[in-house]
Scaffold this motif. Structure first.
Motif, PDB file in Angstrom:
ATOM      1  N   UNK A 196      32.827 -15.016   2.007  1.00 15.54           N
ATOM      2  CA  UNK A 196      33.111 -15.689   0.739  1.00 15.54           C
ATOM      3  C   UNK A 196      33.645 -14.647  -0.232  1.00 15.54           C
ATOM      4  N   UNK A 197      34.790 -14.937  -0.803  1.00 17.24           N
ATOM      5  CA  UNK A 197      35.378 -14.007  -1.757  1.00 17.24           C
ATOM      6  C   UNK A 197      36.143 -12.878  -1.100  1.00 17.24           C
ATOM      7  N   UNK A 198      36.636 -11.987  -1.950  1.00 16.79           N
ATOM      8  CA  UNK A 198      37.422 -10.853  -1.483  1.00 16.79           C
ATOM      9  C   UNK A 198      36.507  -9.690  -1.130  1.00 16.79           C
ATOM     10  N   UNK A 199      37.037  -8.759  -0.344  1.00 20.53           N
ATOM     11  CA  UNK A 199      36.253  -7.601   0.070  1.00 20.53           C
ATOM     12  C   UNK A 199      36.978  -6.317  -0.295  1.00 20.53           C
ATOM     13  N   UNK A 200      36.194  -5.271  -0.469  1.00 23.23           N
ATOM     14  CA  UNK A 200      36.738  -3.933  -0.670  1.00 23.23           C
ATOM     15  C   UNK A 200      36.478  -3.139   0.612  1.00 23.23           C
ATOM     16  N   UNK A 201      37.454  -2.350   1.011  1.00 24.11           N
ATOM     17  CA  UNK A 201      37.384  -1.679   2.306  1.00 24.11           C
ATOM     18  C   UNK A 201      37.576  -0.172   2.132  1.00 24.11           C
ATOM     19  N   UNK A 202      37.052   0.551   3.104  1.00 16.65           N
ATOM     20  CA  UNK A 202      37.195   2.013   3.126  1.00 16.65           C
ATOM     21  C   UNK A 202      38.035   2.396   4.335  1.00 16.65           C
ATOM     22  N   UNK A 203      39.101   3.138   4.118  1.00 12.32           N
ATOM     23  CA  UNK A 203      39.933   3.596   5.229  1.00 12.32           C
ATOM     24  C   UNK A 203      39.222   4.737   5.934  1.00 12.32           C
ATOM     25  N   UNK A 204      38.959   4.548   7.216  1.00 13.55           N
ATOM     26  CA  UNK A 204      38.152   5.484   8.004  1.00 13.55           C
ATOM     27  C   UNK A 204      38.940   6.757   8.325  1.00 13.55           C
ATOM     28  N   UNK A 218      32.628  -3.157   1.648  1.00 18.49           N
ATOM     29  CA  UNK A 218      32.077  -4.168   2.555  1.00 18.49           C
ATOM     30  C   UNK A 218      32.545  -3.987   3.996  1.00 18.49           C
ATOM     31  N   UNK A 219      33.665  -3.317   4.180  1.00 22.65           N
ATOM     32  CA  UNK A 219      34.215  -3.179   5.518  1.00 22.65           C
ATOM     33  C   UNK A 219      34.976  -1.867   5.656  1.00 22.65           C
ATOM     34  N   UNK A 220      35.345  -1.573   6.912  1.00 22.93           N
ATOM     35  CA  UNK A 220      36.095  -0.360   7.243  1.00 22.93           C
ATOM     36  C   UNK A 220      37.494  -0.745   7.714  1.00 22.93           C
ATOM     37  N   UNK A 221      38.487   0.016   7.298  1.00 19.99           N
ATOM     38  CA  UNK A 221      39.819  -0.082   7.894  1.00 19.99           C
ATOM     39  C   UNK A 221      39.903   0.995   8.966  1.00 19.99           C
ATOM     40  N   UNK A 222      40.070   0.562  10.210  1.00 16.99           N
ATOM     41  CA  UNK A 222      40.127   1.514  11.314  1.00 16.99           C
ATOM     42  C   UNK A 222      41.512   2.128  11.436  1.00 16.99           C
ATOM     43  N   UNK A 223      41.528   3.419  11.725  1.00 19.65           N
ATOM     44  CA  UNK A 223      42.772   4.145  11.916  1.00 19.65           C
ATOM     45  C   UNK A 223      42.843   4.639  13.363  1.00 19.65           C
ATOM     46  N   UNK A 224      43.989   5.179  13.731  1.00 20.13           N
ATOM     47  CA  UNK A 224      44.167   5.613  15.123  1.00 20.13           C
ATOM     48  C   UNK A 224      43.199   6.740  15.466  1.00 20.13           C
ATOM     49  N   UNK A 225      42.855   6.836  16.748  1.00 19.79           N
ATOM     50  CA  UNK A 225      41.820   7.770  17.187  1.00 19.79           C
ATOM     51  C   UNK A 225      42.273   9.218  17.172  1.00 19.79           C
ATOM     52  N   UNK A 226      43.577   9.449  17.227  1.00 21.59           N
ATOM     53  CA  UNK A 226      44.081  10.817  17.387  1.00 21.59           C
ATOM     54  C   UNK A 226      44.244  11.540  16.060  1.00 21.59           C
ATOM     55  N   UNK A 227      44.948  10.908  15.121  1.00 19.07           N
ATOM     56  CA  UNK A 227      45.271  11.588  13.862  1.00 19.07           C
ATOM     57  C   UNK A 227      44.658  10.921  12.633  1.00 19.07           C
ATOM     58  N   UNK A 228      44.174   9.687  12.773  1.00 24.82           N
ATOM     59  CA  UNK A 228      43.696   8.876  11.642  1.00 24.82           C
ATOM     60  C   UNK A 228      44.777   8.694  10.584  1.00 24.82           C
ATOM     61  N   UNK A 229      46.027   8.687  11.037  1.00 25.59           N
ATOM     62  CA  UNK A 229      47.157   8.533  10.117  1.00 25.59           C
ATOM     63  C   UNK A 229      47.664   7.105  10.030  1.00 25.59           C
ATOM     64  N   UNK A 230      47.322   6.269  11.010  1.00 25.03           N
ATOM     65  CA  UNK A 230      47.908   4.932  11.081  1.00 25.03           C
ATOM     66  C   UNK A 230      46.829   3.844  11.019  1.00 25.03           C
ATOM     67  N   UNK A 231      47.096   2.815  10.242  1.00 21.66           N
ATOM     68  CA  UNK A 231      46.171   1.701  10.076  1.00 21.66           C
ATOM     69  C   UNK A 231      46.232   0.797  11.299  1.00 21.66           C
ATOM     70  N   UNK A 232      45.053   0.381  11.791  1.00 21.58           N
ATOM     71  CA  UNK A 232      45.036  -0.421  13.009  1.00 21.58           C
ATOM     72  C   UNK A 232      44.311  -1.753  12.842  1.00 21.58           C
ATOM     73  N   UNK A 233      43.061  -1.768  12.402  1.00 22.61           N
ATOM     74  CA  UNK A 233      42.321  -3.020  12.265  1.00 22.61           C
ATOM     75  C   UNK A 233      41.448  -2.968  11.020  1.00 22.61           C
ATOM     76  N   UNK A 234      40.951  -4.150  10.622  1.00 19.42           N
ATOM     77  CA  UNK A 234      40.081  -4.260   9.452  1.00 19.42           C
ATOM     78  C   UNK A 234      38.730  -4.786   9.901  1.00 19.42           C
ATOM     79  N   UNK A 235      37.754  -3.910  10.028  1.00 17.67           N
ATOM     80  CA  UNK A 235      36.456  -4.340  10.517  1.00 17.67           C
ATOM     81  C   UNK A 235      36.590  -4.898  11.917  1.00 17.67           C
ATOM     82  N   UNK A 236      36.177  -6.159  12.093  1.00 20.46           N
ATOM     83  CA  UNK A 236      36.309  -6.831  13.383  1.00 20.46           C
ATOM     84  C   UNK A 236      37.523  -7.750  13.406  1.00 20.46           C
TER      85      UNK A 236
END
Length: 354
Positions: A173-181, A217-235
């Protein structure tokens, strides 16, 4: 006493629980319907599925699910329209993805008729459990796990396939704030990120807890090698709108091939919205936030459909997204949910009537 529908044996519950349920106040995935589908793999083959009363499962402590994590699942929803008809959304995509996940974890694949006929029969038996309230649905959880016994590190020789259902309200419910991992990874090249494996989600919980402790509220997942690229938002899969273009990362062995993701891409393209499927760097998103071209970010998945993101954090700096009157997120969510609930035409052939 049992009956047969769609070649599926049905053993009915002695009494229904439905009268104890407040359908106006449904939490997500907390109340379970009267019946479930069960199917067992033994002696090299899947036995015929059955609809049985919802019940606990008894397993030996040496069952391999507890030790080696052979488990995959899907998430689906059933909707009831104004005429009391029940609809699914792209169910064959869920079936195919379940088998793709199973194959990656050395779990025997299911026959299509066991999945589809079993699901259809279960929903016919528990049709009254499909909510009619706006925004509610019957959440459907098909899953397969290793039930065979033994401590030897090898695939099991027995498995269970189960479908449970749960009348549910909105997931978010509502909007979420996310942290880029910047430290942890959801998945890696050559791994099981593209599979809906239970362990993928277990591995997300700790980094997400750390983000919650920081006020997100959630994590933005980045690539495993460099953490330079955005990949997914939580689940969920993630979309970013820069100016009037929607951008999402390409699927890979790290990224789940989301059914809602595919639907958003097809729908947006049909509506004339520019869509780019490409790698998206964190720095591009940060720069767009700084220069005002970042208009929207949102997660996409079965449970929430679309979950708007109001802001994100990166390297100890917070960035707010603009408040827009007309967002792609709201427009696309309404278009998809109207198709799902039979309120609008379905030019894509996504809807499946039970």
């Amino acid at each position: 006493m049992s009956t047969i529908i769609n070649n599926i044996e049905i053993i009915k519950a002695k009494a229904t629980k439905i009268n104890d349920v407040d359908f106006n106040n449904l939490k997500f995935g907390h109340v379970f319907s009267d019946h479930m589908l069960e199917c067992n793999f033994k002696d090299g083959k899947w036995a015929a599925p059955k609809v049985v009363p919802y019940q606990a499962i008894t397993l030996d402590p040496s069952s391999k699910i507890f030790h080696y994590g052979q488990s995959v699942f899907e998430g689906m929803k059933a909707y009831k329209d104004a005429n009391e008809d029940v609809w699914l959304f792209r169910p064959l995509d869920n079936f195919n993805r379940l088998n793709i996940s199973s194959k990656r974890l050395a779990i025997p694949e299911l026959p299509e008729n066991y999945f589809m006929d079993g699901l259809k029969t279960l929903l016919e038996v528990d049709k009254e459990w499909v909510p009619k309230n706006e925004g509610s649905s019957l959440y459907i959880r098909p899953f397969v796990f290793a039930s065979g016994n033994g401590f030897h590190a090898s695939p099991a020789d027995e498995y269970k396939f189960i479908i449970c259902t749960a009348p549910s309200g909105a997931y978010f419910s509502g909007e979420v704030r996310v942290l880029i991992e910047e430290t942890y990874s959801r998945s890696a090249n050559g791994g099981v990120g593209y599979a809906k494996a239970g362990g993928n989600y277990a591995g997300q919980f700790y980094p997400t807890q750390l983000a919650i402790e920081k006020g997100y509220q959630q994590v933005i997942w980045t690539d495993d090698n460099t953490h330079e690229y955005i990949e997914e938002a939580g689940a969920m899969n993630i979309f970013v709108r820069i100016n009037d273009t929607l951008i999402t990362g390409p699927t890979s062995d790290r990224i789940l091939d989301g059914i809602t993701r595919k639907s958003i891409i097809e729908l947006a393209q049909a509506e004339g919205i520019a869509v780019e499927i490409r790698k998206l760097s964190v720095l591009e998103v940060v720069e767009a936030a700084k220069n005002g071209t970042l208009k929207e970010m949102f997660g996409a998945g079965t449970a929430a459909v679309i979950s708007p993101i109001s802001g994100f954090g990166y390297k100890d700096t917070d960035y707010d997204l603009p408040k827009l009157d007309d967002t792609y997120a709201n427009y696309l969510k309404k278009r998809i949910t109207d198709i799902q609930t039979n309120k609008a035409e379905d030019p894509f052939g996504w809807r499946y009537k039970i």
